[in-house]
Design a protein around this motif. Structure first.
Motif, PDB file in Angstrom:
ATOM      1  N   VAL A 264       2.112   6.252   2.114  1.00  0.00           N
ATOM      2  CA  VAL A 264       2.981   5.493   1.090  1.00  0.00           C
ATOM      3  C   VAL A 264       4.322   5.802   0.934  1.00  0.00           C
ATOM      4  CG1 VAL A 264       2.670   3.401   0.005  1.00  0.00           C
ATOM      5  CG2 VAL A 264       0.677   4.346   1.460  1.00  0.00           C
ATOM      6  N   THR A 265       5.849   5.377   1.007  1.00  0.00           N
ATOM      7  CA  THR A 265       6.130   5.254   0.716  1.00  0.00           C
ATOM      8  C   THR A 265       6.462   4.369  -0.325  1.00  0.00           C
ATOM      9  OG1 THR A 265       7.761   4.884   1.514  1.00  0.00           O
ATOM     10  CG2 THR A 265       7.073   6.815   2.611  1.00  0.00           C
ATOM     11  N   ILE A 266       6.487   4.775  -1.595  1.00  0.00           N
ATOM     12  CA  ILE A 266       7.245   4.118  -2.535  1.00  0.00           C
ATOM     13  C   ILE A 266       8.657   3.804  -2.924  1.00  0.00           C
ATOM     14  CG2 ILE A 266       7.070   3.153  -4.885  1.00  0.00           C
ATOM     15  CD1 ILE A 266       4.005   4.357  -4.544  1.00  0.00           C
ATOM     16  N   LYS A 267       9.338   3.023  -3.473  1.00  0.00           N
ATOM     17  CA  LYS A 267      10.177   2.977  -3.307  1.00  0.00           C
ATOM     18  C   LYS A 267      10.850   2.096  -4.513  1.00  0.00           C
ATOM     19  CE  LYS A 267      11.748   3.296   1.615  1.00  0.00           C
ATOM     20  NZ  LYS A 267      10.420   3.362   2.162  1.00  0.00           N
ATOM     21  N   ALA A 268      11.290   3.043  -5.694  1.00  0.00           N
ATOM     22  CA  ALA A 268      10.927   2.279  -7.140  1.00  0.00           C
ATOM     23  C   ALA A 268      11.942   1.026  -7.307  1.00  0.00           C
ATOM     24  CB  ALA A 268      10.886   3.676  -8.136  1.00  0.00           C
TER      25      ALA A 268
ATOM     26  N   GLN B 295      -5.725   1.776  -6.144  1.00  0.00           N
ATOM     27  CA  GLN B 295      -6.718   2.037  -6.066  1.00  0.00           C
ATOM     28  C   GLN B 295      -7.817   1.121  -6.742  1.00  0.00           C
ATOM     29  OE1 GLN B 295      -5.120   4.132  -9.621  1.00  0.00           O
ATOM     30  NE2 GLN B 295      -5.620   6.428  -8.684  1.00  0.00           N
ATOM     31  N   LYS B 296      -7.352  -0.109  -7.136  1.00  0.00           N
ATOM     32  CA  LYS B 296      -8.059  -1.126  -7.343  1.00  0.00           C
ATOM     33  C   LYS B 296      -8.661  -2.009  -5.858  1.00  0.00           C
ATOM     34  CE  LYS B 296      -5.959  -2.962 -11.291  1.00  0.00           C
ATOM     35  NZ  LYS B 296      -5.422  -4.708 -11.751  1.00  0.00           N
ATOM     36  N   GLU B 297      -7.831  -1.344  -5.363  1.00  0.00           N
ATOM     37  CA  GLU B 297      -8.143  -2.308  -3.668  1.00  0.00           C
ATOM     38  C   GLU B 297      -9.018  -0.678  -2.729  1.00  0.00           C
ATOM     39  OE1 GLU B 297      -8.720  -4.844  -2.797  1.00  0.00           O
ATOM     40  OE2 GLU B 297      -7.420  -5.757  -4.543  1.00  0.00           O
ATOM     41  N   PHE B 298      -9.722   0.047  -3.752  1.00  0.00           N
ATOM     42  CA  PHE B 298     -10.215   1.201  -3.277  1.00  0.00           C
ATOM     43  C   PHE B 298      -9.531   2.312  -2.669  1.00  0.00           C
ATOM     44  CE2 PHE B 298     -13.175  -2.573  -2.780  1.00  0.00           C
ATOM     45  CZ  PHE B 298     -13.946  -2.273  -3.402  1.00  0.00           C
ATOM     46  N   PHE B 299      -8.594   2.715  -2.360  1.00  0.00           N
ATOM     47  CA  PHE B 299      -7.897   3.542  -2.339  1.00  0.00           C
ATOM     48  C   PHE B 299      -7.336   4.643  -2.909  1.00  0.00           C
ATOM     49  CE2 PHE B 299      -5.339  -0.142  -0.095  1.00  0.00           C
ATOM     50  CZ  PHE B 299      -5.065   0.379   0.878  1.00  0.00           C
ATOM     51  N   ARG B 300      -7.838   5.554  -2.869  1.00  0.00           N
ATOM     52  CA  ARG B 300      -8.223   7.003  -3.153  1.00  0.00           C
ATOM     53  C   ARG B 300      -7.392   7.991  -2.898  1.00  0.00           C
ATOM     54  NH1 ARG B 300     -10.125   3.793  -5.404  1.00  0.00           N
ATOM     55  NH2 ARG B 300     -12.087   3.248  -6.341  1.00  0.00           N
ATOM     56  N   PRO B 301      -5.388   7.714  -3.893  1.00  0.00           N
ATOM     57  CA  PRO B 301      -5.013   8.795  -3.736  1.00  0.00           C
ATOM     58  C   PRO B 301      -5.293  10.506  -4.260  1.00  0.00           C
ATOM     59  CG  PRO B 301      -4.053   7.099  -5.094  1.00  0.00           C
ATOM     60  CD  PRO B 301      -5.702   7.403  -4.572  1.00  0.00           C
ATOM     61  N   PHE B 302      -4.456  11.012  -3.588  1.00  0.00           N
ATOM     62  CA  PHE B 302      -4.593  12.425  -3.774  1.00  0.00           C
ATOM     63  C   PHE B 302      -4.100  13.830  -4.148  1.00  0.00           C
ATOM     64  CE2 PHE B 302      -5.701  12.393   1.115  1.00  0.00           C
ATOM     65  CZ  PHE B 302      -4.930  13.244   1.378  1.00  0.00           C
TER      66      PHE B 302
ATOM     67  N   LEU C  87      -0.447  10.195  -0.772  1.00  0.00           N
ATOM     68  CA  LEU C  87      -1.879  10.467   0.507  1.00  0.00           C
ATOM     69  C   LEU C  87      -2.534  10.021  -0.522  1.00  0.00           C
ATOM     70  CD1 LEU C  87       1.127  12.925   0.487  1.00  0.00           C
ATOM     71  CD2 LEU C  87       0.640  12.530   2.956  1.00  0.00           C
ATOM     72  N   GLY C  88      -3.334   9.591   0.387  1.00  0.00           N
ATOM     73  CA  GLY C  88      -4.468   9.835   0.246  1.00  0.00           C
ATOM     74  C   GLY C  88      -5.947   9.078   1.141  1.00  0.00           C
ATOM     75  N   ARG C  89      -7.117   8.472   0.555  1.00  0.00           N
ATOM     76  CA  ARG C  89      -7.597   8.012   1.519  1.00  0.00           C
ATOM     77  C   ARG C  89      -8.903   6.426   1.478  1.00  0.00           C
ATOM     78  NH1 ARG C  89     -12.517  12.139   3.450  1.00  0.00           N
ATOM     79  NH2 ARG C  89     -12.377  10.708   4.749  1.00  0.00           N
ATOM     80  N   TYR C  90      -8.765   5.682   2.123  1.00  0.00           N
ATOM     81  CA  TYR C  90      -9.359   4.133   2.142  1.00  0.00           C
ATOM     82  C   TYR C  90     -11.232   4.280   2.266  1.00  0.00           C
ATOM     83  CZ  TYR C  90      -9.511  -0.699   2.383  1.00  0.00           C
ATOM     84  OH  TYR C  90      -9.788  -2.205   2.740  1.00  0.00           O
ATOM     85  N   ARG C  91     -11.349   3.435   1.082  1.00  0.00           N
ATOM     86  CA  ARG C  91     -12.718   3.836   1.146  1.00  0.00           C
ATOM     87  C   ARG C  91     -13.831   4.519   1.802  1.00  0.00           C
ATOM     88  NH1 ARG C  91     -13.756  -2.031   4.582  1.00  0.00           N
ATOM     89  NH2 ARG C  91     -11.567  -2.733   4.182  1.00  0.00           N
TER      90      ARG C  91
END
Length: 95
Positions: free
Chosen positions: A38-42, A63-70, A86-90
């Protein structure tokens, strides 16, 4: 469903609700244990707030929706106030 679940979702949208867009797409299309980028554009979310604060808030929403950024990478000096997460989901927990 016409499409199968995917292994990776990449999101690069310039919208104030970009975290919500990623969450909805992941719920429909990203397999359990799949990866996300995910790109985040502040400045698209809040141009008056500190970018690091916005990055942290967007990551909390994920993170509240089960995304686990690493990993989080800022794109300075190439792009101001941008980050990639970058991360993993569920992620399944094994006994």
């Amino acid at each position: 469903m016409f499409l199968s679940m995917v292994d990776v979702i990449f999101s690069d949208v310039a919208q104030p609700d970009q975290a919500r867009i990623v969450i909805i797409n992941a719920q429909h299309f990203l397999r359990t244990g799949g990866y996300f980028i995910v790109t985040i554009k502040a400045s698209c979310i809040d141009s008056t707030a500190e970018p690091n604060l916005i990055f942290a808030k967007e990551i909390q929403k994920l993170q509240k929706e089960f995304f686990r950024p690493f990993e989080q990478i800022t794109l300075e000096p190439y792009e101001r106030d941008h980050a990639i997460v970058l991360g993993r989901y569920r992620i399944q927990k094994f006994a």
